[in-house]
Design a protein around this motif. Sequence first.
Motif, PDB file in Angstrom:
ATOM      1  N   ALA A  99       8.854   4.502   0.689  1.00  0.00           N
ATOM      2  CA  ALA A  99      10.269   4.863   0.546  1.00  0.00           C
ATOM      3  C   ALA A  99      10.872   5.192   1.903  1.00  0.00           C
ATOM      4  O   ALA A  99      10.158   5.562   2.832  1.00  0.00           O
TER       5      ALA A  99
ATOM      6  N   PRO B 130       4.047   0.981  -1.607  1.00  0.00           N
ATOM      7  CA  PRO B 130       5.483   1.233  -1.606  1.00  0.00           C
ATOM      8  C   PRO B 130       5.743   2.305  -0.564  1.00  0.00           C
ATOM      9  O   PRO B 130       5.022   3.298  -0.514  1.00  0.00           O
TER      10      PRO B 130
ATOM     11  N   SER C  30       1.909   8.120   8.965  1.00  0.00           N
ATOM     12  CA  SER C  30       0.811   7.193   9.264  1.00  0.00           C
ATOM     13  C   SER C  30      -0.461   7.719   8.615  1.00  0.00           C
ATOM     14  O   SER C  30      -0.664   8.930   8.530  1.00  0.00           O
TER      15      SER C  30
ATOM     16  N   GLY D  92      -1.507   7.846   4.674  1.00  0.00           N
ATOM     17  CA  GLY D  92      -0.261   8.156   5.365  1.00  0.00           C
ATOM     18  C   GLY D  92       0.831   8.530   4.373  1.00  0.00           C
ATOM     19  O   GLY D  92       0.768   8.176   3.197  1.00  0.00           O
TER      20      GLY D  92
ATOM     21  N   ILE E   5      -7.090   2.220   4.761  1.00  0.00           N
ATOM     22  CA  ILE E   5      -7.603   0.839   4.612  1.00  0.00           C
ATOM     23  C   ILE E   5      -6.737  -0.104   5.444  1.00  0.00           C
ATOM     24  O   ILE E   5      -5.534  -0.225   5.219  1.00  0.00           O
TER      25      ILE E   5
ATOM     26  N   GLY F 199       9.423   0.721  -2.348  1.00  0.00           N
ATOM     27  CA  GLY F 199       9.386   2.183  -2.439  1.00  0.00           C
ATOM     28  C   GLY F 199      10.785   2.647  -2.773  1.00  0.00           C
ATOM     29  O   GLY F 199      11.641   2.755  -1.900  1.00  0.00           O
TER      30      GLY F 199
ATOM     31  N   HIS G 232       9.077   4.363  15.339  1.00  0.00           N
ATOM     32  CA  HIS G 232       8.000   4.697  14.404  1.00  0.00           C
ATOM     33  C   HIS G 232       6.807   3.745  14.599  1.00  0.00           C
ATOM     34  O   HIS G 232       5.657   4.169  14.741  1.00  0.00           O
TER      35      HIS G 232
ATOM     36  N   PHE H  50       9.465   8.124  -7.604  1.00  0.00           N
ATOM     37  CA  PHE H  50       9.018   9.523  -7.515  1.00  0.00           C
ATOM     38  C   PHE H  50       9.308  10.172  -8.874  1.00  0.00           C
ATOM     39  O   PHE H  50      10.455  10.134  -9.328  1.00  0.00           O
TER      40      PHE H  50
ATOM     41  N   ALA I 252      -6.592   3.866  -1.927  1.00  0.00           N
ATOM     42  CA  ALA I 252      -5.579   3.979  -0.860  1.00  0.00           C
ATOM     43  C   ALA I 252      -5.974   5.067   0.129  1.00  0.00           C
ATOM     44  O   ALA I 252      -6.441   6.139  -0.259  1.00  0.00           O
TER      45      ALA I 252
ATOM     46  N   GLN J   9      -4.851   7.718   8.598  1.00  0.00           N
ATOM     47  CA  GLN J   9      -5.777   8.138   9.660  1.00  0.00           C
ATOM     48  C   GLN J   9      -6.386   7.011  10.481  1.00  0.00           C
ATOM     49  O   GLN J   9      -7.229   7.276  11.330  1.00  0.00           O
TER      50      GLN J   9
ATOM     51  N   GLY K 287      -0.868   0.939   3.317  1.00  0.00           N
ATOM     52  CA  GLY K 287       0.457   1.348   3.766  1.00  0.00           C
ATOM     53  C   GLY K 287       0.643   1.134   5.260  1.00  0.00           C
ATOM     54  O   GLY K 287       1.386   0.250   5.690  1.00  0.00           O
ATOM     55  N   THR K 288      -0.054   1.934   6.056  1.00  0.00           N
ATOM     56  CA  THR K 288       0.115   1.894   7.517  1.00  0.00           C
ATOM     57  C   THR K 288      -0.065   0.481   8.081  1.00  0.00           C
ATOM     58  O   THR K 288       0.663   0.079   8.990  1.00  0.00           O
TER      59      THR K 288
HETATM   60  C1  LIG Z   1       5.746   5.472   5.712  1.00  0.00           C
HETATM   61  C2  LIG Z   1       5.057   5.718   4.404  1.00  0.00           C
HETATM   62  C3  LIG Z   1       5.831   5.935   3.268  1.00  0.00           C
HETATM   63  C4  LIG Z   1       5.209   6.115   2.032  1.00  0.00           C
HETATM   64  N1  LIG Z   1       5.990   6.230   0.910  1.00  0.00           N
HETATM   65  C5  LIG Z   1       5.401   6.234  -0.315  1.00  0.00           C
HETATM   66  C6  LIG Z   1       6.187   6.136  -1.494  1.00  0.00           C
HETATM   67  O1  LIG Z   1       7.411   6.047  -1.455  1.00  0.00           O
HETATM   68  N2  LIG Z   1       5.543   6.142  -2.689  1.00  0.00           N
HETATM   69  C7  LIG Z   1       4.171   6.198  -2.780  1.00  0.00           C
HETATM   70  O2  LIG Z   1       3.642   6.175  -3.890  1.00  0.00           O
HETATM   71  N3  LIG Z   1       3.416   6.283  -1.675  1.00  0.00           N
HETATM   72  C8  LIG Z   1       3.986   6.286  -0.457  1.00  0.00           C
HETATM   73  N4  LIG Z   1       3.203   6.325   0.679  1.00  0.00           N
HETATM   74  C9  LIG Z   1       1.745   6.451   0.519  1.00  0.00           C
HETATM   75  C10 LIG Z   1       1.118   5.079   0.248  1.00  0.00           C
HETATM   76  O3  LIG Z   1       1.381   4.700  -1.078  1.00  0.00           O
HETATM   77  C11 LIG Z   1      -0.413   5.067   0.431  1.00  0.00           C
HETATM   78  O4  LIG Z   1      -1.010   6.082  -0.330  1.00  0.00           O
HETATM   79  C12 LIG Z   1      -0.824   5.231   1.882  1.00  0.00           C
HETATM   80  O5  LIG Z   1      -0.011   4.487   2.739  1.00  0.00           O
HETATM   81  C13 LIG Z   1      -2.264   4.775   2.048  1.00  0.00           C
HETATM   82  O6  LIG Z   1      -2.761   5.142   3.291  1.00  0.00           O
HETATM   83  P1  LIG Z   1      -2.622   4.214   4.620  1.00  0.00           P
HETATM   84  O7  LIG Z   1      -1.240   4.441   5.089  1.00  0.00           O
HETATM   85  O8  LIG Z   1      -3.638   4.758   5.535  1.00  0.00           O
HETATM   86  O9  LIG Z   1      -2.864   2.796   4.193  1.00  0.00           O
HETATM   87  C14 LIG Z   1       3.788   6.150   1.931  1.00  0.00           C
HETATM   88  C15 LIG Z   1       3.029   5.949   3.090  1.00  0.00           C
HETATM   89  C16 LIG Z   1       3.635   5.722   4.300  1.00  0.00           C
HETATM   90  C17 LIG Z   1       2.768   5.468   5.518  1.00  0.00           C
END
Ligand SMILES: Cc1cc2nc3c(=O)[nH]c(=O)nc-3n(C[C@H](O)[C@H](O)[C@H](O)COP(=O)(O)O)c2cc1C
Length: 356
Positions: free
Chosen positions: A21, A19, A327, A183, A221, A43, A256, A72, A218, A329, A241-242
């Motif tokens: 946001a 998710p 983002s 991220g 990945i 999100g 972005h 949240f 998470a 890593q 996520g990323t």
């Molecule tokens: C742009 C962005 C927004 C995010 N917003 C949320 C969110 O609203 N809620 C949440 O639980 N995690 C959020 N995350 C964290 C992700 O759930 C997750 O932990 C993360 O993306 C994993 O790492 P990765 O980006 O390297 O895949 C967000 C991550 C990114 C990159």
Amino acid sequence: MRNELTDRLGLEYPIIQAPMAGGVTTSELVAAVSNKGALGMIGAGYMSPSGLRDQIRDIKKRTSNLFGINLFVPSPFSSTQEDIQHAQELLKPFRTQLKLEEQEINIPDCEQEAETFAQLIDIVLEEKIGVCSFTFGLPSGEVIKRLKAHGVVLIGTAATVREAIEAERSGMDMVVVQGCEAGGHRGAFLPDAKESMIGLMSLIPQAVDSIEIPVIAAGGIMDGRALMAARCLGAKGVMMGTAFLTCSESGASSVHKKAVLEAREDEIVMTRAFSGKWARGVHNRFIEEMKHSQLDVPVFPVQNTLTKAIRSASSSQGNPDCMSLWSGQSPMLAKEQTAAQLIDSVTEQAQRILNW
Ligand SMILES: Cc1cc2nc3c(=O)[nH]c(=O)nc-3n(C[C@H](O)[C@H](O)[C@H](O)COP(=O)(O)O)c2cc1C
């Protein structure tokens, strides 16, 4: 690739789209992921109750498969008038550079946040959403009981083993362990967790050995190799996520997406300057210039509110300097592709590794 997580969620693949946001998780993205046999998630952290309801209804038109909502969890916060004044002074040069007028800012208050959270929970129930995940904390026992009575699968977020144990104790059905590679904002909620920054390779097996509920990994990945690595360490699924942020259906701005697609791994840094909460993103001028004062800014969500107009103006001017370019890593593995192509390539690569 089936296991207790995929069975419980009715998925073909143990992949959950994180998710995100702030408009990244559009209806197109969530539905494309769920239609492909993975789990799409909204999100909803910054959404209004009516905005969330509209998006849920839009997604239901696009998929009959399960999708989830992430919220949240609000916690008490306070900031003095002096804190706010000081933060405003620090932000003044950015407003000037972006030619932003001084605006009246409505500082969020705890009661309002708690009220909105309660309304969002009501919508999860009214719209019969099957999966609800939480970050920044765990909801009250009363909320957990209510959601569980309606059969909603609950997913907590933990950045340490202690938080994963706490999530299990509270009644969560599954837990996302968020490594420091991740991220966006850290989901950490217990005191001291923010200092430790545990890498995913350490976090997964220690969490798996400490709790019974399924662990979802998470952080960093991006492909089938990482999916299989997480599975080898005992995770039942992954949250990405990323990798989804740069997909064509994602609502991240083109600025972005470009910043992530062009970033090297050593340009991804932690900052609390944008929101008052530690988060990971692509290094830019705002982060650099706020480096020495980031510990002095007000807590989340106050600082987030103070920087909102700066982030929006920077984005609408197509200028990455003052945007929060979240983002993980592994940006060098990010690609421009559809969500279906991403899921195909992740699962095909995982399958090839399985067949070795
Ligand atoms: C742009 C962005 C927004 C995010 N917003 C949320 C969110 O609203 N809620 C949440 O639980 N995690 C959020 N995350 C964290 C992700 O759930 C997750 O932990 C993360 O993306 C994993 O790492 P990765 O980006 O390297 O895949 C967000 C991550 C990114 C990159």
